[in-house]
Design a protein around this motif. Sequence first.
Motif, PDB file in Angstrom:
ATOM      1  N   ASP A   1       0.840  -1.203   0.000  1.00 47.35           N
ATOM      2  CA  ASP A   1       0.000   0.000   0.000  1.00 47.35           C
ATOM      3  C   ASP A   1       0.878   1.257   0.000  1.00 47.35           C
ATOM      4  O   ASP A   1       2.031   1.215   0.408  1.00 47.35           O
ATOM      5  CB  ASP A   1      -0.872  -0.026   1.269  1.00 47.35           C
ATOM      6  CG  ASP A   1      -2.132   0.806   1.129  1.00 47.35           C
ATOM      7  OD1 ASP A   1      -2.307   1.477   0.091  1.00 47.35           O
ATOM      8  OD2 ASP A   1      -2.947   0.789   2.064  1.00 47.35           O
ATOM      9  N   ASP A   2       0.294   2.349  -0.481  1.00 42.34           N
ATOM     10  CA  ASP A   2       0.953   3.666  -0.447  1.00 42.34           C
ATOM     11  C   ASP A   2       2.333   3.620  -1.108  1.00 42.34           C
ATOM     12  O   ASP A   2       3.284   4.254  -0.631  1.00 42.34           O
ATOM     13  CB  ASP A   2       1.082   4.180   0.996  1.00 42.34           C
ATOM     14  CG  ASP A   2      -0.265   4.321   1.683  1.00 42.34           C
ATOM     15  OD1 ASP A   2      -1.299   4.266   0.991  1.00 42.34           O
ATOM     16  OD2 ASP A   2      -0.289   4.485   2.921  1.00 42.34           O
TER      17      ASP A   2
ATOM     18  N   GLU B   1      -4.822   4.504  -6.424  1.00 40.77           N
ATOM     19  CA  GLU B   1      -5.825   4.979  -5.462  1.00 40.77           C
ATOM     20  C   GLU B   1      -6.028   6.477  -5.610  1.00 40.77           C
ATOM     21  O   GLU B   1      -5.168   7.190  -6.123  1.00 40.77           O
ATOM     22  CB  GLU B   1      -5.452   4.589  -4.030  1.00 40.77           C
ATOM     23  CG  GLU B   1      -4.113   5.083  -3.550  1.00 40.77           C
ATOM     24  CD  GLU B   1      -3.790   4.656  -2.104  1.00 40.77           C
ATOM     25  OE1 GLU B   1      -4.295   3.626  -1.629  1.00 40.77           O
ATOM     26  OE2 GLU B   1      -3.013   5.379  -1.475  1.00 40.77           O
TER      27      GLU B   1
HETATM   28 MG    MG Z   1      -3.397   3.265   0.177  1.00 43.24          MG
END
Ligand code: MG
Length: 280
Positions: free
Chosen positions: A182-183, A239
């Motif tokens: 993630d990220d 995202e």
């Molecule tokens: Mg994220």
Amino acid sequence: KAKGGGKNRCLEYNPKMRVGLVNVVAVEADLKRALDNGEFEAFFQPIVNLSDGRLYGFEVLARWNHPERGLVSPGEFIPVAEETGLIVPLGARILEDACETLNLWREEHPSVDELNIAVNISAKQFAEASLVHDVETILSRTGLPPGMLKLEITETVVMGDAVESTNRLNSLKSLGIKLAIDDFGTGYSSMSYLQKFPLDQLKVDLSFVRRMEESPENIEIVRAIINMAHSLRLRVVAEGIETERQRDLLYSLQCDYGQGYLYSKPLPKAEAVELLTILD
Ligand code: MG
Ligand code: C2E
Ligand code: MG
Ligand code: MG
């Protein structure tokens, strides 16, 4: 040692931090009460196939249904939950809620079997020795096929102790679940570990998606991330897609999946389930 304090905190000498601690203690007490009261709820944000806009799955995002404050966002309570260790029972609760819900949806909508849910795992949860066992228990208790569950772990957490992470990720992967970083782009990744980790997906942080429209160079950065991920056989999720231009750009860069307000904000169960009728 002060409760919930990290090892580097020197509360006696810093009045600001003392105020901070009072606040942490107050929120901690409120969080404990809320856990007992069942005030936490899983919300579901659709993730779509960028090529045709069809539903691919959901990211599960925790919301706190506070009796006085209304719906509270994770930004306000996840850091305190993380600091106090309450994230472990809270995370297990959200994970179970999510798996149970998806499994329930399968009964009504057979095509749900092609979807998956992504659940966030924080630093402390990832470090917890019981994580693999807890995930396994929740999967068997809810009956959700492991292949329908994906865990999202941030780049910073997974790269923290990369050797330790490799072991943990391998154990998780052996449950039959999927794993995503993630990220991505907000921390530092070692390319050799990105290759060694048993990953399925990489999520491009929304800050990169946002900056794409500012300059051609920023588009090239996203292109480089996507190409690198593909060469490691990872699928890419972007995202924070808010505009059609961002979506078109990401599609032209061969990004696989997308999520963001352009498609939908995170939805309560009752609204998310309505999207499933489109699949039938
Ligand atoms: Mg994220
Ligand atoms: P994340 O995992 O990177 O989740 C994406 C965040 O971006 C979510 O914020 C989501 O609501 C938001 N978002 C999605 N689309 C858009 C968009 O188009 N524009 C903008 N501006 N934002 C968008 P949210 O729900 O506030 O969650 C924040 C963070 O809190 C998450 O970041 C995740 O790190 C953490 N979190 C949320 N739920 C959980 C949970 O159940 N467990 C753990 N450990 N962490 C959680
Ligand atoms: Mg996430
Ligand atoms: Mg993020």
